[in-house]
Design a protein around this motif. Structure first.
Motif, short mmCIF file in Angstrom:
data_model
loop_
_atom_site.label_atom_id
_atom_site.label_comp_id
_atom_site.label_asym_id
_atom_site.label_seq_id
_atom_site.Cartn_x
_atom_site.Cartn_y
_atom_site.Cartn_z
N VAL A 1 0.86 -1.16 0.00
CA VAL A 1 0.00 0.00 0.00
C VAL A 1 0.90 1.22 0.00
O VAL A 1 1.82 1.32 0.80
N VAL A 2 0.64 2.17 -0.90
CA VAL A 2 1.43 3.38 -1.00
C VAL A 2 0.57 4.55 -0.55
O VAL A 2 -0.57 4.72 -1.01
N ALA A 3 1.10 5.36 0.35
CA ALA A 3 0.41 6.56 0.82
C ALA A 3 1.38 7.72 0.76
O ALA A 3 2.59 7.54 0.81
N LEU A 4 0.83 8.93 0.67
CA LEU A 4 1.68 10.12 0.65
C LEU A 4 2.46 10.23 1.96
O LEU A 4 3.66 10.38 1.97
N ARG A 5 1.71 10.14 3.08
CA ARG A 5 2.32 10.16 4.41
C ARG A 5 1.56 9.17 5.27
O ARG A 5 0.45 8.76 4.96
N THR A 32 5.46 4.85 2.23
CA THR A 32 5.02 6.24 2.11
C THR A 32 5.97 7.00 1.20
O THR A 32 7.14 6.68 1.10
N VAL A 33 5.44 8.02 0.55
CA VAL A 33 6.23 8.84 -0.36
C VAL A 33 7.14 9.78 0.43
O VAL A 33 8.32 9.92 0.13
N ASP A 34 6.58 10.42 1.47
CA ASP A 34 7.33 11.44 2.21
C ASP A 34 8.33 10.88 3.22
O ASP A 34 9.43 11.36 3.32
N ASN A 35 7.91 9.92 4.01
CA ASN A 35 8.81 9.42 5.06
C ASN A 35 8.68 7.90 5.17
O ASN A 35 7.86 7.40 5.90
N ASP A 36 9.51 7.21 4.45
CA ASP A 36 9.46 5.75 4.45
C ASP A 36 10.04 5.23 5.76
O ASP A 36 11.21 5.46 6.06
N VAL A 37 9.23 4.57 6.54
CA VAL A 37 9.63 4.05 7.83
C VAL A 37 9.65 2.53 7.73
O VAL A 37 8.67 1.91 7.32
N ASP A 38 10.76 1.95 8.12
CA ASP A 38 10.89 0.48 8.10
C ASP A 38 10.26 -0.07 9.37
O ASP A 38 10.86 -0.02 10.45
N THR A 39 9.07 -0.59 9.24
CA THR A 39 8.34 -1.08 10.42
C THR A 39 8.80 -2.47 10.86
O THR A 39 8.26 -3.02 11.81
N THR A 40 9.81 -3.02 10.20
CA THR A 40 10.31 -4.34 10.60
C THR A 40 11.38 -4.24 11.67
O THR A 40 11.78 -5.24 12.25
N THR A 41 11.87 -3.01 11.95
CA THR A 41 12.91 -2.83 12.97
C THR A 41 12.32 -2.13 14.19
O THR A 41 11.29 -1.44 14.10
N ALA A 42 13.00 -2.27 15.32
CA ALA A 42 12.55 -1.61 16.56
C ALA A 42 12.59 -0.10 16.39
O ALA A 42 11.66 0.61 16.82
N GLN A 43 13.64 0.42 15.77
CA GLN A 43 13.73 1.86 15.55
C GLN A 43 12.61 2.36 14.65
O GLN A 43 12.02 3.41 14.90
N GLY A 44 12.31 1.62 13.62
CA GLY A 44 11.25 2.01 12.69
C GLY A 44 9.89 2.04 13.38
O GLY A 44 9.10 2.96 13.17
N ARG A 45 9.62 1.03 14.22
CA ARG A 45 8.34 1.00 14.94
C ARG A 45 8.25 2.15 15.94
O ARG A 45 7.19 2.75 16.12
N MET A 46 9.39 2.48 16.59
CA MET A 46 9.38 3.61 17.52
C MET A 46 9.13 4.91 16.77
O MET A 46 8.30 5.73 17.17
#
Length: 168
Positions: A1-5, A32-46
């Motif tokens: 799923v692609v979202a702007l933010r 996301t287009v603006d801020n891709d967050v890697d939700t597979t890592t602890a830092q990304g989830r935080m």
């Protein structure tokens, strides 16, 4: 799923996490287009949690400001910002009586006080060729101009504005 933010998916953290859980079960990723967050890592989830809290804060702050502005208008005796009710026009932010529509309003109240129900009143107005208030917003969008139904009549006869009250 692609979202702007991320906040375009949801600004409510609980809802967002529910969506993420369902996507994880289906092996669907969010990008996301603006801020891709890697939700597979602890830092990304935080980071995701922090971004969602800011989005939620912005939503709540906007709602509080809107409610406060509406309250200030009501305290000054000014109406809200939507379509003026039948019988009124908005001029310089205030309601001014529209004489031709005021006759319809008087007729509606007279019929109601004579024991006619909203459905019958609507049928009579429609038979006379009358339509609901037609109004054009600042955006150019036009609403109204439709045949009356019982809900239109009910809204008119229960609207506190016709008793001279500005409400919020």
């Amino acid at each position: 799923v692609v979202a702007l933010r991320l906040d375009r998916i949801s600004r409510v953290p609980k809802d967002f996490y529910t969506i993420v859980e369902e996507f994880d079960d289906q092996q669907i990723n969010i990008t996301t287009v603006d801020n891709d967050v890697d939700t597979t890592t602890a830092q990304g989830r935080m980071l995701l949690g922090v971004l969602l809290q800011f989005a939620s804060f912005e939503r709540e702050l906007g709602a509080e400001r809107t409610r406060a502005a509406m309250m200030r208008r009501a305290e000054k005796g000014l109406p809200g910002g939507s379509c003026p009710p039948l019988g009124y026009d908005r001029i310089d932010g205030k309601f001014v009586i529209n004489r031709s529509e005021a006759d319809s309003v008087k007729s509606i109240f007279a019929s109601y006080l004579n024991g006619e129900g909203p459905s019958k009143i609507a049928r009579n107005l429609n038979a006379d060729g009358l339509r609901t208030k037609k109004w054009t917003a600042n955006t150019g969008r036009t609403t109204g101009g439709k045949r009356y139904n019982r809900n239109h009549i009910h809204r008119i006869i229960t609207n506190p504005l016709y008793m001279g009250l500005i409400y919020f």
